[in-house]
Every structure is written in structure tokens, then in C-alpha cells.
Design an enzyme around this catalytic site. Sequence first.
Site, PDB file in Angstrom:
ATOM      1  N   GLU A  13      29.612  45.715  33.374  1.00 34.14           N
ATOM      2  CA  GLU A  13      30.100  44.339  33.478  1.00 34.14           C
ATOM      3  C   GLU A  13      29.478  43.714  34.715  1.00 34.14           C
ATOM      4  O   GLU A  13      29.635  44.221  35.828  1.00 34.14           O
ATOM      5  CB  GLU A  13      31.626  44.325  33.590  1.00 34.14           C
ATOM      6  CG  GLU A  13      32.226  43.024  34.100  1.00 34.14           C
ATOM      7  CD  GLU A  13      32.097  41.870  33.114  1.00 34.14           C
ATOM      8  OE1 GLU A  13      32.394  40.725  33.503  1.00 34.14           O
ATOM      9  OE2 GLU A  13      31.715  42.114  31.965  1.00 34.14           O
ATOM     10  N   CYS A  65      38.053  44.728  32.256  1.00 31.79           N
ATOM     11  CA  CYS A  65      39.343  45.287  32.676  1.00 31.79           C
ATOM     12  C   CYS A  65      40.456  44.240  32.586  1.00 31.79           C
ATOM     13  O   CYS A  65      41.572  44.479  33.028  1.00 31.79           O
ATOM     14  CB  CYS A  65      39.240  45.883  34.073  1.00 31.79           C
ATOM     15  SG  CYS A  65      38.522  44.785  35.314  1.00 31.79           S
ATOM     16  N   ARG A 539      38.994  51.480  37.494  1.00 37.83           N
ATOM     17  CA  ARG A 539      37.883  51.844  38.373  1.00 37.83           C
ATOM     18  C   ARG A 539      38.340  52.227  39.766  1.00 37.83           C
ATOM     19  O   ARG A 539      37.515  52.544  40.624  1.00 37.83           O
ATOM     20  CB  ARG A 539      36.887  50.693  38.433  1.00 37.83           C
ATOM     21  CG  ARG A 539      36.177  50.473  37.105  1.00 37.83           C
ATOM     22  CD  ARG A 539      35.540  49.109  36.998  1.00 37.83           C
ATOM     23  NE  ARG A 539      34.921  48.930  35.690  1.00 37.83           N
ATOM     24  CZ  ARG A 539      35.579  48.528  34.598  1.00 37.83           C
ATOM     25  NH1 ARG A 539      36.877  48.266  34.659  1.00 37.83           N
ATOM     26  NH2 ARG A 539      34.948  48.401  33.451  1.00 37.83           N
ATOM     27  N   SER A 562      34.958  48.151  42.601  1.00 40.07           N
ATOM     28  CA  SER A 562      33.500  48.159  42.718  1.00 40.07           C
ATOM     29  C   SER A 562      33.024  47.580  44.045  1.00 40.07           C
ATOM     30  O   SER A 562      31.865  47.759  44.417  1.00 40.07           O
ATOM     31  CB  SER A 562      32.854  47.411  41.544  1.00 40.07           C
ATOM     32  OG  SER A 562      33.015  48.140  40.347  1.00 40.07           O
ATOM     33  N   CYS A 606      31.691  47.543  37.642  1.00 39.31           N
ATOM     34  CA  CYS A 606      32.207  46.258  37.178  1.00 39.31           C
ATOM     35  C   CYS A 606      31.876  45.216  38.242  1.00 39.31           C
ATOM     36  O   CYS A 606      32.675  44.911  39.110  1.00 39.31           O
ATOM     37  CB  CYS A 606      33.710  46.337  36.930  1.00 39.31           C
ATOM     38  SG  CYS A 606      34.376  44.856  36.152  1.00 39.31           S
ATOM     39  N   CYS A 609      30.960  38.433  37.835  1.00 44.14           N
ATOM     40  CA  CYS A 609      29.925  37.498  37.378  1.00 44.14           C
ATOM     41  C   CYS A 609      29.853  36.249  38.256  1.00 44.14           C
ATOM     42  O   CYS A 609      30.792  35.910  38.963  1.00 44.14           O
ATOM     43  CB  CYS A 609      30.204  37.104  35.933  1.00 44.14           C
ATOM     44  SG  CYS A 609      30.215  38.508  34.815  1.00 44.14           S
TER      45      CYS A 609
END
Length: 630
Positions: A13, A65, A539, A562, A606, A609
Site C-alpha cells: 500500500e 488496514c 503492522r 510503517s 503500508c 499515499c
Amino acid sequence: MKRIVVDPINRIEGHLRVEVKVDEATGKVEDALSSGTAWRGIELVLKGRDPRDAWLFAQRICGVCTTVHALACLRSVEDALGIEIPKNANYIRNIIAAAQMVHDHVVHFYHLHALDWVSPVAALKANPAATAALQNTVLETYSLKAEGPKSFTTSAYPKDFPKATAAYFTEIQNKIKAIVESGQLGIFAGHYWEHPDYNVLPPEAHLMAVSHYLNMLDRQRDIVIPHIIFGGKNPHPHYIVGGMPCSISMNDMNAPVNTERLAVVDNSVNLTIDLVNNFYIPDALVIGDLFVKAGYVDGGGLAGQRVLSFGDFPEERYSGISNGDYFNNLLIRSNGVVENFGQGVDKAIFHPLAGKDLSDPNVLAEGVEHAWYNYPESGKDLHPWNGVTAPQYTGPKEGTKTNWKYLDEDGKYSWIKTPKWNGKTAEVGPLAKYIIVYTKIKQGVIQQPTWAEKFIVDQIEAVSKLLNLPAEKWLPTTVGRTAARALDAQLHAYISKYFFDKLLNNIKAGDTTVANTANWDPASWPKEAKGVGLHEAPRGGLSHWVTIKNGKIDNYQAIVPSTWNACPRDGKAGHGAYESSMIDTKVKIAEQPLEILRVVHSFDPCLACATHLFDNEGKEIAVVRTDPYF
């Protein structure tokens, strides 16, 4: 020395770029860089908004997620405003979180990570009859028997079970052959199928695993049924500050939650247990066993040195998180840090992480030495409540700002900050959680384990027996990180069942309350407040930090798993988990760095964005373009 660039890393992602320097003669990775190449900016989106709406925006940080950021956000706002949610709301949120955990792990293993271990091309060489025989052997040898509360009793028969006939595997093989011969490999295209690591597994194991890949494409949607019943939809189910928006009635068949819909949830929970026990656990363990026997015990990196977790799943209601009450009745008390586990559980050092530590800038902070952000005081880290999101993009070392060649390891090279515990980097994730619980119990820090904590120890010891290795040898590796995620899925399948039973019993006792709206009116809030929301997401350790002034969000920071794992290096804190694990991995063929993909994918990356900002009329006011290809 050869410099390898993989950009973008696929099957994740978001946007991630890695660069490694490899000694071609030895295959040793001498240095590694991990770069988040897109800017999210959600903190700026939330600034000035009503904190009651924050979960709705924060939840959009991720589309994989889904619900985890909503839960962490809700907990942060409720912590700030002193809101205690009802028992039913706590149970329902735990069920949703557990379902998300299993769903995320299943999707990651089969659809994002499996192709690092399994080849559809190699499956074409398999004998279907031998594959059917292998399937039965795998079920007999690699199934982990789970033991826990009596409430673990599931349905009278398995809801799903692997098929094991020659005819079935012949049909699957024919489908794969047709795709390969068409030249339209789709998601199977552009990979290193000729890499020697794919010879670790026999062709029959490849065919069996690819068939399960296809099975889970159909079944994974059934795992998140609780999101639909309790939250209205998936992805991004609905919540409310103070509880849940789903009213409960055992008499009204039009109620969001009634006997019929609870039965649907029950069926989903039981199916999830069967999917994990009959597919995921055996598949992950047989692959792990064969790779460990072939000598693949690298890729641990930071895992054997330092891991961190927050713990999760409050059994009952709690008054707050920053006051420490949250930690008092957790089902999984993994809150803490363990150092030096790679030297053995007896030599590992456990450090507690309690409520008082959350507000201490010497314990938790973020730095931007190598991140494309600017802090008010250069070189000084900031506690998340005082965090600043001020972008300062400088570009690569070689190339242009829109066409990178190489990152600047001596300067700034990532859109990810560097979180620190006591000035040090740490790995988070299911592997971290398992190491910490195992260490706490083995060292007597936890003297009366909950059923879930005992479950974790039993799982680790069963796998250690299977592999004929002590936990410190196989857990902090790429194989161990992948196996821990499978074990975590099994644990959470039963956690979902556990809290579903608690919910049913509470409803039977006459309690149907799902929300506490006593402090819904902003007039009841203090003029200034701050809170933290913690969640042990798929995660790893997730934390959301909010400060509220005059009824609006004044500052918002999210430190996602992340962020901990993919962060850039720090002059004092050292490398992040991705970079450390890549340095701890050997590469056979520099032009085909499958080993690098496998170790990075084992974290289930992940990366958030890029975000466009708009004004109230929907007009675009700012665009930050950081992807080197757009």
C-alpha cells in the site's frame, strides 16, 4: 560494489523505494536505504476540524488496514475528552479489530507476500496427484492445535477445508497454464521466476499454494462480515465518539444488530477460525520449515536488537490511556520494549511502557534528520503532541527532483520521519508483540498470563519444536516475521470469538447500550485537552496524538507502524527496521534482488499515499508531487 534500486516496491500500500549496496562477490548488503516517496499530509487536513469527525478523515489514511486509524483516532479523542465507552461498544470494537487483523494478515500472506516464496510458473511442473497427497501431509504435520477458553467451541463442522484431489489440482494447473501461455500474466508478470530460491519448494508445494491464493481471493471478504454488521460497511466502517452507532434489539428485526445479524457474525467468526487453522497456518509453517532447513535464517535486522509494542484488547471499560488505566486490563499485555532477544530469551532485556511514558519526550519522540521535513530547532526531536508537519523537499543526490537516480544518504531522502524510543529506533509488528509477550512470561514479568498470552507462548514453543530451533534463532528472521503474522492471525481469530461470546452474554443480561453521549456537546469539554490513542494494528504499534483547543483540533500527529519500520536512519538512533533487515540479508543475483523484496514484504509495508488539499468550496489549493515518475 553494486548499487541496486527497486522503485516502486510493488504489492504494498503506497509508494516505497529501496536502494542497497551489494558486494557482488559475497552477496553481502553493505548499506540500505528505505524511502517513502509520497507525502500524506493528513495532519494538515485534520487541523481546525471538529474532533468528533476526526476518525472519519483519519480512517482514510489507508485503504488496506481500513479501520485501524479510526480506532486509534477515536481512542485519542476519547482520551482527551475523558469519555468512557460502554461495555458493548468495547466488545464490538474489539471484534471489528480482531476481524481486521485476520483479514489483513490473510490478504498480506496470500496476495502480497506469497509470490516471494511461491511461483505459479513452477506450479506447472507439479504432479496433481502428488500435490493432493502433499496437501494431506501438510495438514497432518503443520496444523497447530489451539487451546483456550471453553467459549472457543465452534460450529459442528468446518466451514471450509482445503480440497485434496488430483482432479481439483489438475483443473487449477490448467488455469495457470492458460494464463502463462497467453502471455498475460497480470499480477504474476515482471517477476524473477527463474531465481534459484524458488527451487527451495517442490513443484507440488507451488501448485498447492497457488490454489490457496485463489481460494482466499474468494474467502477473504467473508472474514470482515463483522465490519458490515456492526459498522455498516467495509472498507471504512462507521463509528461514533463515545461508542458505536449500531443500535441493538433482540425484538426488532429491522434493528442494525438483532438475532439474525448476530447469527451472521457468528458464522463469519467460525469460518475465520477454520480458514486460519486449515489454510493459513499449515501453508506458512510448511514454507517456513523448508526455507529454514535450507539455511534461510537472515533478515532479522533490528528484530533481535530492539522491538516495541503497545498492547491491546481491553477486556473491559477503561477511564483513559494517558492516565495509564488502559494498560490495567489488556488481554495482550505486550506493552513495552525488549532489547537483545537475538542473544536468547534469558539474556533479553525488558523495559516497561506505561501511561507516564506516553507524555515523556525523552521516551517517545520523532526526528527528521533524514526526512523531508523542517523542525523549528535543527537537530532537536519532538514529542508527537508537539509534532510539526512542515514539508521541506530537497530532491535526490543524483538526478533531478522529478527524475531520481540515487538518494542522498547523507542528507534527506524520505517522507517518513524517524520515531524513537529513548533515542533509539525499534521494530514494531506481530513479531515484536510475540517477542515481548514471550520474554515477559519466560522472565516472570507476567506471572499470571491471560489465555491469549499463554496462547502466544504455546504457539512459539510448538513452532520451535517443529523447526528444532530455539525461539531466538527463528523468530528474528524474515521467516520468523512471516510466521509470526500467521500465528497472530490464528490468535485473533479466537480473540474475535472470545469477545463475540462476551457481547452475547452481556446482551442476554439485558444491556443493549452501545454509546455514551454524555460529553457529546462541545460545551462540556475543557478549553484545552490532549489525548493519545493506541492500537496494536496488523503492522504493529499505532499511535494517534491529538491536541484540542476551543472545541477544534489544534494539532494532530499519527505515528503508524510503517513509520517505525520504514523510517530513515538517524545519526544517533541508528537504522530503521527495513534498512537493518536489508543489511542483514544476502543477495544471490544483484540484478534479481528477490531476497530484498521478500524481507521488505515480510513487514507488510503500508506507506501512506499522497494527499491533495482543497478549500471549503472544493477548489484545489495545494498539490505536493513527490513520486519521481509523476
